[in-house]
Design a protein around this motif. Structure first.
Motif, PDB file in Angstrom:
ATOM      1  N   TYR A   1     -10.480   6.560  -6.058  1.00 25.31           N
ATOM      2  CA  TYR A   1      -9.921   5.429  -5.654  1.00 25.31           C
ATOM      3  C   TYR A   1     -10.351   4.257  -5.171  1.00 25.31           C
ATOM      4  O   TYR A   1      -9.764   3.137  -4.271  1.00 25.31           O
TER       5      TYR A   1
ATOM      6  N   MET B   1      -1.321   6.110  -9.688  1.00 26.47           N
ATOM      7  CA  MET B   1      -1.996   5.506  -9.554  1.00 26.47           C
ATOM      8  C   MET B   1      -2.721   4.557 -11.460  1.00 26.47           C
ATOM      9  O   MET B   1      -2.813   4.018 -11.259  1.00 26.47           O
TER      10      MET B   1
ATOM     11  N   ASN C   1      -1.411  -1.054  -3.841  1.00 28.36           N
ATOM     12  CA  ASN C   1      -2.406  -0.475  -3.379  1.00 28.36           C
ATOM     13  C   ASN C   1      -2.298   0.493  -2.928  1.00 28.36           C
ATOM     14  O   ASN C   1      -1.700   1.394  -3.015  1.00 28.36           O
TER      15      ASN C   1
ATOM     16  N   ARG D   1      -9.329   0.700  -5.044  1.00 30.17           N
ATOM     17  CA  ARG D   1      -7.404   0.553  -4.500  1.00 30.17           C
ATOM     18  C   ARG D   1      -6.612   0.643  -3.583  1.00 30.17           C
ATOM     19  O   ARG D   1      -6.428   0.630  -2.775  1.00 30.17           O
TER      20      ARG D   1
ATOM     21  N   PRO E   1      -2.712  -2.127 -10.739  1.00 29.84           N
ATOM     22  CA  PRO E   1      -3.961  -2.423  -9.225  1.00 29.84           C
ATOM     23  C   PRO E   1      -3.791  -3.629  -8.764  1.00 29.84           C
ATOM     24  O   PRO E   1      -3.768  -3.441  -7.504  1.00 29.84           O
TER      25      PRO E   1
ATOM     26  N   CYS F   1       0.427  -1.077   0.375  1.00 30.43           N
ATOM     27  CA  CYS F   1       0.159   0.108   0.043  1.00 30.43           C
ATOM     28  C   CYS F   1       1.229   1.272  -0.328  1.00 30.43           C
ATOM     29  O   CYS F   1       1.519   1.955   0.882  1.00 30.43           O
TER      30      CYS F   1
END
Length: 312
Positions: free
Chosen positions: A219, A188, A197, A222, A193, A169
């Motif tokens: 988002y 992004m 994240n 995500r 994906p 992440c």
């Protein structure tokens, strides 16, 4: 906006807290000597079930894991500062990723608890937030080559995490090359994906002039990890006006727990995540000076706010 907060249940959403209420992990002089055992006990007392890794925590899982289990806590995430955009640091960064993944396996091995920790990363190549310089005017803008190295590096790190059944992440952070809205969108757009994240940090985004609700809406699919943190808008203005550093901003009180500052859209942010069936860690955070803001008091304030919003 339709808010689906009933979808955020304790079975799929786990409330944690970040140790920066008790001490600062970037500026270790912001500290009043609270030992990690006290911090863990106060986290549990305030009603949380997990926490991020703080620099005072034992590095030996054989010591840390029992200390957490004694208090009914889990690790929500370790932090990895990545340095993909500067020379001769890719291998070191990926070695650190491997080390943190090994640490998590040692912390969670043999457990079938679904509350697995995520790997949280942020690119600190050319970052100015650790430096005693004006924060906002000196935020770096990456070159095309630096963007290439960053994306490639994150994909490699994300692949390592995925191979260990972890989620990587990315944390957009003040003072870094992924702070401004256009940089967040580019990250992004150009990352896979399945490998990268987003960690939504409501305060870092709001302080940078980025609408956290807009990010949560755009988002939602995500966003797999959340740092729920508030800002004091008057302190953000002071940082701009007086050209303060990140540390000076923290000492002036830029951050606080959700519900105690200037962000008014937390229910809508959580609603956007709920609409996307968010499942994972939501962690209260407030990088504050514990000499000015009693950590247990603010931890309880943040937990009570979430209880009012979520109903549990």
């Amino acid at each position: 906006m339709v808010i689906h907060l009933h979808r955020l249940t304790p079975a799929k959403v786990w409330l944690g807290v970040i140790p920066t209420l008790w001490w600062n992990d970037d500026f270790i002089n912001i500290d009043i000597g609270i030992p990690y055992e006290q911090a863990l006990s106060e986290m549990a007392l305030a009603g949380y079930v997990g926490c991020g890794v703080g620099h005072k925590f034992p590095t030996d899982p054989k010591i840390l894991r029992p200390a957490l289990e004694l208090r009914g806590l889990r690790i929500s995430e370790p932090w990895v500062s990545t340095y993909f955009t500067i020379k001769a640091m890719k291998r070191h960064t990926l070695d650190n990723v491997d080390a943190q993944l090994d640490f998590l396996e040692a912390m969670e091995g043999g457990s079938d608890d679904p509350r697995r920790a995520d790997l949280v990363v942020s690119e600190f190549g050319r970052a100015v937030n650790p430096l005693p310089v004006a924060l906002f005017p000196n935020c770096p803008d990456f070159s095309e080559d630096e963007w290439k190295y960053l994306i490639e590096g994150l994909h490699e790190a994300g692949d390592k995490a995925r191979a260990r059944k972890r989620r990587l992440c990315y944390h957009p952070h003040l003072g870094t090359g992924v702070m401004k809205a256009e940089a967040i969108h580019r990250l992004m757009d150009e990352t896979e994906p399945g490998l990268v994240n987003m960690l939504l940090d409501t305060a870092h985004q709001a302080a940078a002039g980025v609408d956290p609700l807009a990010l949560a809406t755009k988002y939602a699919d995500r966003i797999k990890h959340v740092h729920l943190k508030d800002i004091r808008a008057e302190v953000v203005d002071e940082i701009h006006h007086r050209e303060l550093s990140f540390q000076q901003g923290i000492e002036a009180g830029i951050f606080t727990v959700p519900g105690d500052g200037s962000i008014q859209t937390f229910p809508e942010i959580l609603g956007a995540l709920a609409a996307a069936n968010f499942a994972g860690w939501i962690c209260v955070e407030a990088e504050q000076d514990p000499a000015k803001a009693n950590p247990l008091q603010y931890a309880k304030m943040g937990r009570e706010y979430l209880r009012e919003v979520l109903g549990w």
